[in-house]
Scaffold this motif. Structure first.
Motif, mmCIF file in Angstrom:
data_model
loop_
_atom_site.group_PDB
_atom_site.id
_atom_site.type_symbol
_atom_site.label_atom_id
_atom_site.label_comp_id
_atom_site.label_asym_id
_atom_site.label_seq_id
_atom_site.Cartn_x
_atom_site.Cartn_y
_atom_site.Cartn_z
ATOM 1 N N TYR A 1 52.365 24.020 55.954
ATOM 2 C CA TYR A 1 52.801 22.693 56.381
ATOM 3 C C TYR A 1 53.915 22.865 57.389
ATOM 4 N N ILE B 1 56.378 20.857 60.544
ATOM 5 C CA ILE B 1 56.927 19.576 60.987
ATOM 6 C C ILE B 1 57.723 19.783 62.270
ATOM 7 N N TYR C 1 60.859 17.999 64.338
ATOM 8 C CA TYR C 1 61.971 17.064 64.236
ATOM 9 C C TYR C 1 62.639 16.895 65.585
ATOM 10 N N PRO D 1 68.406 15.167 62.003
ATOM 11 C CA PRO D 1 67.033 15.328 62.484
ATOM 12 C C PRO D 1 66.138 14.184 62.017
ATOM 13 N N PHE E 1 62.100 12.902 61.725
ATOM 14 C CA PHE E 1 60.699 13.320 61.678
ATOM 15 C C PHE E 1 59.941 12.773 62.897
ATOM 16 N N ASN F 1 57.253 24.626 55.756
ATOM 17 C CA ASN F 1 57.401 24.647 54.309
ATOM 18 C C ASN F 1 56.729 25.922 53.823
ATOM 19 N N SER G 1 54.634 23.509 48.519
ATOM 20 C CA SER G 1 54.880 22.474 47.512
ATOM 21 C C SER G 1 55.954 21.534 48.003
ATOM 22 N N GLY G 2 55.996 20.369 47.409
ATOM 23 C CA GLY G 2 57.080 19.459 47.726
ATOM 24 C C GLY G 2 58.351 19.908 47.061
ATOM 25 N N ASN G 3 59.441 19.178 47.338
ATOM 26 C CA ASN G 3 60.731 19.496 46.749
ATOM 27 C C ASN G 3 61.192 20.908 47.076
ATOM 28 N N LEU H 1 62.958 23.198 53.790
ATOM 29 C CA LEU H 1 62.235 23.671 54.960
ATOM 30 C C LEU H 1 63.001 24.801 55.639
ATOM 31 N N THR I 1 64.509 14.423 42.771
ATOM 32 C CA THR I 1 64.785 15.571 41.909
ATOM 33 C C THR I 1 65.770 16.536 42.559
ATOM 34 N N MET I 2 65.492 16.876 43.797
ATOM 35 C CA MET I 2 66.328 17.863 44.469
ATOM 36 C C MET I 2 66.953 17.288 45.730
ATOM 37 N N PHE J 1 69.232 18.765 49.163
ATOM 38 C CA PHE J 1 69.535 20.004 49.877
ATOM 39 C C PHE J 1 70.718 19.785 50.801
ATOM 40 N N THR K 1 70.625 24.233 47.130
ATOM 41 C CA THR K 1 69.768 23.202 46.551
ATOM 42 C C THR K 1 70.463 22.643 45.321
ATOM 43 N N ALA L 1 63.500 15.900 50.056
ATOM 44 C CA ALA L 1 62.178 16.288 50.536
ATOM 45 C C ALA L 1 61.098 15.918 49.553
ATOM 46 N N ASN L 2 60.011 15.368 50.110
ATOM 47 C CA ASN L 2 58.755 15.414 49.396
ATOM 48 C C ASN L 2 58.025 16.612 49.975
ATOM 49 N N THR L 3 57.218 16.381 50.992
ATOM 50 C CA THR L 3 56.739 17.499 51.787
ATOM 51 C C THR L 3 57.586 17.556 53.043
ATOM 52 N N GLU L 4 57.665 16.465 53.794
ATOM 53 C CA GLU L 4 58.621 16.436 54.897
ATOM 54 C C GLU L 4 60.020 16.207 54.325
ATOM 55 N N ALA L 5 61.015 16.460 55.120
ATOM 56 C CA ALA L 5 62.394 16.285 54.705
ATOM 57 C C ALA L 5 63.024 15.132 55.456
ATOM 58 N N PHE L 6 63.873 14.389 54.769
ATOM 59 C CA PHE L 6 64.632 13.307 55.357
ATOM 60 C C PHE L 6 66.103 13.704 55.334
ATOM 61 N N PHE L 7 66.803 13.286 56.369
ATOM 62 C CA PHE L 7 68.187 13.715 56.531
ATOM 63 C C PHE L 7 69.130 12.537 56.639
ATOM 64 N N GLY L 8 70.360 12.778 56.165
ATOM 65 C CA GLY L 8 71.435 11.878 56.492
ATOM 66 C C GLY L 8 71.843 12.086 57.940
#
Lengths: 114, 111
Positions: A32, A34, A36, A44, A46, A93, A97-99, A102, B30-31, B33, B48, B96-103
């Motif tokens: 996977y 991505i 940014y 960043p 998406f 990734n 897996s998720g969580n 990256l 859950t997590m 980063f 993490t 993150a789920n699969t993609e990551a989101f940021f502040g």
């Protein structure tokens, strides 16, 4: 260790032209990827993603190409605009897996010349 | 998607002092980063943060220098301790789920 990297650290493009930003990855287990965009003073954002079972994915004005044979990823921006000026990062990734965090490439600064 | 709020957005600190950065997420995750982005460079994972357990640190980062709290599923803090000018960076929290989101990041300058 395995890492994600970029070929070009800076790129200047004339407004209206197409931009191509490249990225090489070395972790063959990654499935996977991505892209940014990071503007000055912001985190960043998406842009587009692609899974390893695809070789091309299109969004609005952006296309991501994946070549698993040579472990190469590219971002194409059509009709580049001044608002596209930013630093672009590829990320992978590595754990399928998720969580999971990256792994980021070094970044390419895109400058659009009006 | 997730909306992540970080504060402060920027600060200028004296060497030897500590700064705590807060990260609030609009949903339970859950997590979380924490990344560091040194000037002109890419993002490097610091640690993490899991709720209910100690944070997991990456090579080159230690808990004494970067203590992390994760009191619940929507909040985390990162402290940069005993700061030196080399700690001047942007610090980012992410989910993150699969993609990551940021502040939006915290731009820290140590003088």
């Amino acid at each position: 260790g395995e890492s994600v990297g970029l070929h070009l650290p800076t790129l200047s493009v004339q407004e209206g032209d197409n931009s191509i930003i490249n990225c090489a990855y070395s972790n063959s287990a990654s499935d996977y990827f991505i892209w940014y965009k990071q503007e000055s003073g912001k985190g960043p954002q998406f842009i587009i993603d692609i899974r390893s079972n695809m070789d091309k994915r299109q969004g609005q004005r952006v296309t991501v190409l994946l070549n698993k044979t040579v472990k190469h990823l590219s971002l194409q921006i059509a009709a580049t605009q001044p608002g596209d000026s930013a630093v672009y990062f590829c990320a992978e990734n590595p754990r399928r897996s998720g969580n999971t965090p990256l792994v980021f490439g070094k970044g390419t600064r895109l400058s659009v010349i009006a | 998607s997730a909306v992540i709020s970080q504060k402060p957005s920027r600060d200028i600190c004296q060497r030897g002092t500590s700064l705590t950065i807060q990260c609030q997420v609009d949903s339970q995750v859950t997590m979380m980063f924490w990344y560091r982005q040194q000037p002109g460079q890419s993002l490097t994972l610091i640690a993490t943060a899991n709720q209910g357990s100690e944070a997991t640190y990456e090579s080159g980062f230690v808990i004494d220098k970067f203590p992390i709290s994760r009191p619940n599923l929507t909040f985390s803090t990162l402290t940069v301790s005993n700061m030196s000018p080399e700690d001047s960076s942007i610090y980012l929290c992410s989910v993150a789920n699969t993609e990551a989101f940021f502040g939006q990041g915290t731009r820290l300058t140590v003088v």
